[in-house]
Design a protein around this motif. Structure first.
Motif, PDB file in Angstrom:
ATOM      1  N   THR A  36      16.233  27.079  76.135  1.00  0.00           N
ATOM      2  CA  THR A  36      16.257  25.936  76.896  1.00  0.00           C
ATOM      3  C   THR A  36      18.027  25.780  77.323  1.00  0.00           C
ATOM      4  N   PRO A  37      18.404  25.549  78.503  1.00  0.00           N
ATOM      5  CA  PRO A  37      19.575  25.062  78.672  1.00  0.00           C
ATOM      6  C   PRO A  37      19.807  23.825  78.342  1.00  0.00           C
ATOM      7  N   LEU A  38      21.020  23.331  77.767  1.00  0.00           N
ATOM      8  CA  LEU A  38      20.993  22.051  77.091  1.00  0.00           C
ATOM      9  C   LEU A  38      22.571  21.993  77.092  1.00  0.00           C
ATOM     10  N   LYS A  39      23.214  20.800  77.924  1.00  0.00           N
ATOM     11  CA  LYS A  39      24.463  20.755  77.652  1.00  0.00           C
ATOM     12  C   LYS A  39      24.897  19.779  76.572  1.00  0.00           C
ATOM     13  N   ILE A  40      25.765  20.032  75.645  1.00  0.00           N
ATOM     14  CA  ILE A  40      26.116  19.202  74.404  1.00  0.00           C
ATOM     15  C   ILE A  40      27.665  19.199  74.630  1.00  0.00           C
ATOM     16  N   GLY A  41      28.013  17.905  74.784  1.00  0.00           N
ATOM     17  CA  GLY A  41      29.622  17.819  74.908  1.00  0.00           C
ATOM     18  C   GLY A  41      29.982  18.346  76.405  1.00  0.00           C
ATOM     19  N   HIS A  52      23.223  16.187  76.686  1.00  0.00           N
ATOM     20  CA  HIS A  52      23.438  15.189  75.134  1.00  0.00           C
ATOM     21  C   HIS A  52      24.961  14.905  74.893  1.00  0.00           C
ATOM     22  N   GLY A  53      25.426  14.097  74.351  1.00  0.00           N
ATOM     23  CA  GLY A  53      26.579  13.683  74.036  1.00  0.00           C
ATOM     24  C   GLY A  53      27.128  14.875  72.982  1.00  0.00           C
ATOM     25  N   ASP A  54      28.311  14.594  72.689  1.00  0.00           N
ATOM     26  CA  ASP A  54      28.910  15.558  71.872  1.00  0.00           C
ATOM     27  C   ASP A  54      28.350  15.396  70.354  1.00  0.00           C
ATOM     28  N   ILE A  55      28.335  16.494  69.732  1.00  0.00           N
ATOM     29  CA  ILE A  55      27.804  16.668  68.106  1.00  0.00           C
ATOM     30  C   ILE A  55      28.903  17.304  67.640  1.00  0.00           C
ATOM     31  N   ALA A  56      29.608  16.664  66.414  1.00  0.00           N
ATOM     32  CA  ALA A  56      30.507  17.244  65.804  1.00  0.00           C
ATOM     33  C   ALA A  56      30.130  18.437  65.162  1.00  0.00           C
ATOM     34  N   LEU A  57      31.078  19.417  65.232  1.00  0.00           N
ATOM     35  CA  LEU A  57      30.894  20.963  64.912  1.00  0.00           C
ATOM     36  C   LEU A  57      29.601  21.629  65.111  1.00  0.00           C
ATOM     37  N   PHE A  58      28.890  21.250  66.261  1.00  0.00           N
ATOM     38  CA  PHE A  58      27.709  21.814  66.671  1.00  0.00           C
ATOM     39  C   PHE A  58      27.670  23.312  66.612  1.00  0.00           C
ATOM     40  N   ASP A  59      28.805  23.662  67.317  1.00  0.00           N
ATOM     41  CA  ASP A  59      28.943  25.146  67.587  1.00  0.00           C
ATOM     42  C   ASP A  59      28.956  25.958  66.220  1.00  0.00           C
ATOM     43  N   VAL A  60      29.634  25.629  65.161  1.00  0.00           N
ATOM     44  CA  VAL A  60      29.326  26.251  63.855  1.00  0.00           C
ATOM     45  C   VAL A  60      28.158  26.115  63.103  1.00  0.00           C
ATOM     46  N   GLN A  72      35.819  19.068  56.680  1.00  0.00           N
ATOM     47  CA  GLN A  72      35.034  19.686  57.854  1.00  0.00           C
ATOM     48  C   GLN A  72      33.630  19.964  57.390  1.00  0.00           C
ATOM     49  N   TYR A  73      33.645  20.632  55.974  1.00  0.00           N
ATOM     50  CA  TYR A  73      32.099  21.035  55.326  1.00  0.00           C
ATOM     51  C   TYR A  73      31.452  19.531  55.109  1.00  0.00           C
ATOM     52  N   HIS A  74      32.019  18.650  54.931  1.00  0.00           N
ATOM     53  CA  HIS A  74      31.314  17.293  54.884  1.00  0.00           C
ATOM     54  C   HIS A  74      30.772  16.813  56.124  1.00  0.00           C
ATOM     55  N   THR A  75      31.677  17.158  57.366  1.00  0.00           N
ATOM     56  CA  THR A  75      31.056  16.641  58.599  1.00  0.00           C
ATOM     57  C   THR A  75      29.987  17.665  58.988  1.00  0.00           C
ATOM     58  N   LEU A  76      30.129  19.035  58.649  1.00  0.00           N
ATOM     59  CA  LEU A  76      29.110  20.029  58.805  1.00  0.00           C
ATOM     60  C   LEU A  76      27.788  19.587  58.400  1.00  0.00           C
ATOM     61  N   CYS A  77      27.676  19.285  57.237  1.00  0.00           N
ATOM     62  CA  CYS A  77      26.747  18.763  56.409  1.00  0.00           C
ATOM     63  C   CYS A  77      26.053  17.452  57.009  1.00  0.00           C
ATOM     64  N   GLU A  78      26.807  16.626  57.435  1.00  0.00           N
ATOM     65  CA  GLU A  78      26.173  15.441  58.171  1.00  0.00           C
ATOM     66  C   GLU A  78      25.570  15.981  59.397  1.00  0.00           C
ATOM     67  N   TYR A  83      24.066  18.983  60.038  1.00  0.00           N
ATOM     68  CA  TYR A  83      22.762  19.519  60.065  1.00  0.00           C
ATOM     69  C   TYR A  83      21.815  18.316  59.492  1.00  0.00           C
ATOM     70  N   ASP A  84      22.265  17.157  58.869  1.00  0.00           N
ATOM     71  CA  ASP A  84      21.090  16.295  58.645  1.00  0.00           C
ATOM     72  C   ASP A  84      20.883  15.434  59.871  1.00  0.00           C
ATOM     73  N   PHE A  85      21.748  15.325  60.704  1.00  0.00           N
ATOM     74  CA  PHE A  85      21.495  14.533  61.924  1.00  0.00           C
ATOM     75  C   PHE A  85      20.537  15.399  62.799  1.00  0.00           C
ATOM     76  N   LEU A  86      20.747  16.699  62.688  1.00  0.00           N
ATOM     77  CA  LEU A  86      19.921  17.768  63.465  1.00  0.00           C
ATOM     78  C   LEU A  86      18.517  17.967  62.739  1.00  0.00           C
ATOM     79  N   ARG A  87      18.261  17.402  61.724  1.00  0.00           N
ATOM     80  CA  ARG A  87      17.016  17.335  60.950  1.00  0.00           C
ATOM     81  C   ARG A  87      16.850  18.656  60.214  1.00  0.00           C
ATOM     82  N   VAL A  88      17.770  19.730  60.415  1.00  0.00           N
ATOM     83  CA  VAL A  88      17.830  21.069  59.774  1.00  0.00           C
ATOM     84  C   VAL A  88      17.377  21.055  58.461  1.00  0.00           C
TER      85      VAL A  88
END
Length: 199
Positions: A30-35, A69-77, A99-105, A107-112
């Motif tokens: 699905t094409p989706l623009k994030i940020g 969708h709005g920007d999601i921190a470290l989504f590319d990673v 940045q690892y704390h942000t990445l873990c947040e 993943y939680d936000f994305l419900r992965v």
């Protein structure tokens, strides 16, 4: 119940066909623009985005939507970790612990479900998968190489458990985590310096 392809031939089944096609297309790219970046995503792997896309399509049926969708921190990673294995996160972020704390947040936000229900014992067993094992063929030992990719992915799961997880036994689990961290630090042939430093 009729097969889904017959609903398209029946006039009264038109609305249910739209809903069914909206659900089927979630498993496709699905094409989706994030940020500012447009991604082609299999949103079925990311529960939050799957719900977002489903809601957008059901709220405006028949429209050709440009999903934004709005920007999601470290989504590319986070996406690289989902598509190629969590070990890729160590390669992308190196040694910046915040940045690892942000990445873990993220993943939680994305419900992965990063841990996939694994306990510290299961993660430690996956870490040990990097060790060379020996099997006997016709009374002779044969070396079987360990699975380093499984161990490196488990190292990220351990980090996620340390940062975001909950321990079932507050007395025994910290000792198990300590032993798992020592295992990672002492196996430099499997775990790269950035991984050992961050863990």
């Amino acid at each position: 119940m009729l097969p889904d392809d017959l609903y398209s031939k029946l006039a009264e089944g038109a609305e249910s066909t739209k809903a069914a096609s909206a659900m089927e297309s979630l498993s496709e790219k699905t094409p989706l623009k994030i940020g500012d970046t447009v991604y082609k995503l299999d949103v079925s792997k990311i529960p939050y985005l799957a719900a977002f896309v489903k809601f957008q399509r059901l709220s405006r049926p028949g429209d050709d939507l440009d999903l934004v969708h709005g920007d999601i921190a470290l989504f590319d990673v986070a996406l690289k970790g989902l598509e190629s294995g969590y070990r890729q996160c160590f390669r992308c972020l190196r040694g910046n612990i915040s940045q690892y704390h942000t990445l873990c947040e993220t993943y939680d936000f994305l419900r992965v479900d990063v841990l996939r229900g694994q306990s510290i014992d299961t993660i430690f067993a996956d870490l040990k998968a990097c060790k060379t094992d020996y099997k006997f063929d016709y009374q002779r030992p044969r070396a079987v190489k360990g699975d380093k990719t499984q161990a490196r992915d488990a190292a990220f799961r351990l980090l996620f458990l340390i940062i975001r997880g909950k321990f079932s036994d507050e007395k025994k689990d910290p000792a198990k985590v300590y032993n798992a961290v020592l295992f990672i630090v002492s196996h430099s042939a499997t775990f790269k310096p950035a991984t050992r430093f961050v863990v």
